[in-house]
Motif scaffolding. Structure first.
Motif, short mmCIF file in Angstrom:
data_model
loop_
_atom_site.label_atom_id
_atom_site.label_comp_id
_atom_site.label_asym_id
_atom_site.label_seq_id
_atom_site.Cartn_x
_atom_site.Cartn_y
_atom_site.Cartn_z
N ARG A 50 0.83 -1.19 0.00
CA ARG A 50 0.00 0.00 0.00
C ARG A 50 0.87 1.26 0.00
NH1 ARG A 50 -2.79 -1.19 4.05
NH2 ARG A 50 -1.72 0.04 5.64
N ASP A 51 1.92 1.26 0.82
CA ASP A 51 2.83 2.41 0.83
C ASP A 51 3.52 2.58 -0.52
OD1 ASP A 51 2.16 2.90 3.43
OD2 ASP A 51 3.90 1.85 4.28
N ARG B 14 1.10 3.99 -2.98
CA ARG B 14 0.86 5.40 -2.70
C ARG B 14 1.97 6.26 -3.31
NH1 ARG B 14 0.86 5.24 2.60
NH2 ARG B 14 -1.38 4.89 2.76
N ALA C 214 -4.42 14.84 3.32
CA ALA C 214 -4.05 13.50 3.75
C ALA C 214 -2.56 13.43 4.11
CB ALA C 214 -4.36 12.50 2.63
N LEU C 215 -1.72 14.13 3.34
CA LEU C 215 -0.30 14.18 3.69
C LEU C 215 -0.10 14.85 5.05
CD1 LEU C 215 1.39 15.23 0.31
CD2 LEU C 215 1.54 13.01 1.45
N ASP D 4 -2.15 14.89 7.53
CA ASP D 4 -2.60 13.99 8.59
C ASP D 4 -1.52 12.97 8.96
OD1 ASP D 4 -5.01 15.25 8.75
OD2 ASP D 4 -6.04 13.86 7.39
N ARG D 5 -0.69 12.59 7.97
CA ARG D 5 0.36 11.60 8.24
C ARG D 5 1.62 12.24 8.81
NH1 ARG D 5 -1.06 9.39 3.09
NH2 ARG D 5 0.93 10.04 2.21
N CYS D 6 1.73 13.57 8.74
CA CYS D 6 2.90 14.25 9.28
C CYS D 6 2.87 14.19 10.81
CB CYS D 6 2.94 15.69 8.78
SG CYS D 6 4.38 16.63 9.31
N THR D 7 4.03 13.97 11.42
CA THR D 7 4.09 13.87 12.88
C THR D 7 3.95 15.23 13.55
OG1 THR D 7 6.51 14.02 12.81
CG2 THR D 7 5.54 11.82 12.76
N ALA E 60 5.04 16.12 -0.04
CA ALA E 60 5.33 14.93 0.77
C ALA E 60 6.78 14.94 1.24
CB ALA E 60 5.04 13.67 -0.05
N THR F 228 8.02 15.37 5.09
CA THR F 228 8.87 14.33 5.68
C THR F 228 10.10 14.95 6.33
OG1 THR F 228 8.13 12.71 4.04
CG2 THR F 228 10.20 12.26 5.17
N SER G 74 9.06 16.34 9.63
CA SER G 74 8.88 15.29 10.64
C SER G 74 10.21 14.78 11.18
CB SER G 74 8.09 14.12 10.03
OG SER G 74 6.79 14.54 9.65
#
Length: 390
Positions: free
Chosen positions: A248-249, A252, A270-271, A273-276, A302, A306, A309
């Motif tokens: 899946r990753d 993506r 969505a990006l 939301d995945r960021c810390t 992205a 990253t 993060s």
């Protein structure tokens, strides 16, 4: 006696009228002859020799070397015009190599229109170099009364020649930029394919192989030791979950479905939301850009998130995408972290900036020590293709 006294006064006034612009123009005219003579000799000897020997192995390298010398002379003439005439002529772009990483005599130079225009400039320059040199000498020795005006007229011819033959052609420059962008896109595509192959080999493929071995062993001992077989099946079940996550990753990273289906606002959210780091996303677009441009913006965001993060130690970050007044797309990503990001240090920002430049975009990084950090990226707008009527 009256004439003899009046003439020196007129001459003195004429020399006073000649300002710095006139003297620089005269110096430019006086330098025309020696430079034109050297350029004419080079272009006639080297280019003629290269063309004459083109049927042999030696001819092509000689011709390529001659065209590169012409480009060097063109750079010299543009610099001379900038220093002495105040004429700023941009340098034409060099054509990209035929293939990424290609080495050899530089055959792309043979198809460089700027080099051939510069060769033509050197060839036709000699008659004008002789004429302008003689005219400059006459102005300095005899016709000093009309020195400023005559110098301006002679310099105007020089300016026209430099602008007409040594300035870049807008159409050719566009083709060079497109070719360069296509080559960079091809290199990026090849890099992505190698990354996908490596990730499949080291990740999901290895897990699936282990899964197959584990299930085979569980099948063999199922009748003799059901408890051990059940444990092996449970372990295989965990491997299946991990393989699905990796696949899946990976998918993506190839083509995010949310970007295709819902566009940049949802994809960037969505990006975030995945960021810390908590991230606020603002997207202001009245129309949807081309799919290729959407993908570039998505992966640029992205990569920058990253970096936030991993390295920023920030507590807050923002993503802002909008259409600027000049029609371009502006992506601004900031954080309140420790700062110190430097794209010149060979980091991932360097490669990101090169990829953005490949599509005629630009990236600026403002990241003082102690923060905050702001990365601003400009993308040239590309309209989404219109669907044909049904």
């Amino acid at each position: 006696m009256t004439i003899s006294h009046t003439a020196p006064r007129v001459r003195e006034r004429a020399w006073l009228v000649a300002d710095a612009v006139t003297w620089r123009g005269l110096l430019h005219l006086l330098l025309n002859l020696p430079l034109s003579l050297v350029g004419f000799v080079v272009v006639t000897v080297v280019i003629s020799l290269g063309v004459g020997l083109a049927v042999t192995v030696v001819g092509i390298p000689v011709l390529v070397a001659g065209l590169r010398i012409c480009r060097a002379f063109g750079s010299l003439e543009r610099a001379r015009a900038r220093c002495l005439l105040g004429l700023r002529v941009p340098t034409p772009s060099h054509p990209p190599s035929r293939r990424p990483g290609q080495r050899g005599p530089g055959l792309a130079t043979l198809g460089d229109p700027a080099a051939w225009r510069e060769a033509l400039f050197l060839f036709i320059r000699l008659p004008w170099g002789i004429l302008s040199f003689v005219a400059a000498l006459l102005l300095l020795t005899v016709a000093w009364v009309v020195l400023p005006g005559a110098t301006r007229m002679l310099v105007a011819v020089d300016r026209a020649m430099v602008t007409g033959l040594l300035a870049p052609s807008a159409r050719v420059e566009q083709r060079v930029r497109e070719a360069t962008a296509n080559q960079r896109a091809a290199r990026d595509a090849a890099t992505d394919l190698r990354r996908i192959e490596r990730n499949l080999h080291d990740g999901a493929q290895a897990r699936l192989v282990a899964l197959a071995i584990g299930l085979g062993m569980a099948k063999e001992i199922l009748a003799e030791d059901p408890q051990a077989a059940a444990e092996m099946i449970a372990e295989a079940h965990g491997e299946v979950k991990l393989a699905l996550v990796e696949l899946r990753d990976l998918s993506r990273g190839i083509n995010p479905a949310i970007l295709t289906d819902r566009g940049l606002p949802a994809a960037l959210a969505a990006l975030a939301d995945r960021c810390t780091v908590p991230t606020l996303v603002t997207v202001e677009l009245t129309a949807r850009p081309a799919a290729a441009l959407e993908g570039i913006i998505y992966f640029t965001t992205a990569e920058l998130l990253t970096n936030i993060s991993k390295h920023s130690q920030a507590t807050d970050s923002t993503v802002d995408l909008h259409r600027a007044e000049d029609g371009s797309l502006r992506l601004r990503i900031g954080d309140d972290g420790v700062g110190g990001a430097d794209p010149r240090g060979g980091s991932g920002l360097t490669g990101l900036g090169e990829r953005i430049a490949g599509i005629d975009g630009s990236m600026t990084v403002d990241s003082p020590a102690g923060g905050p950090t702001t990365v601003t990226v400009r993308f040239p707008w590309q309209d989404a293709p219109q669907e044909p009527p049904r």
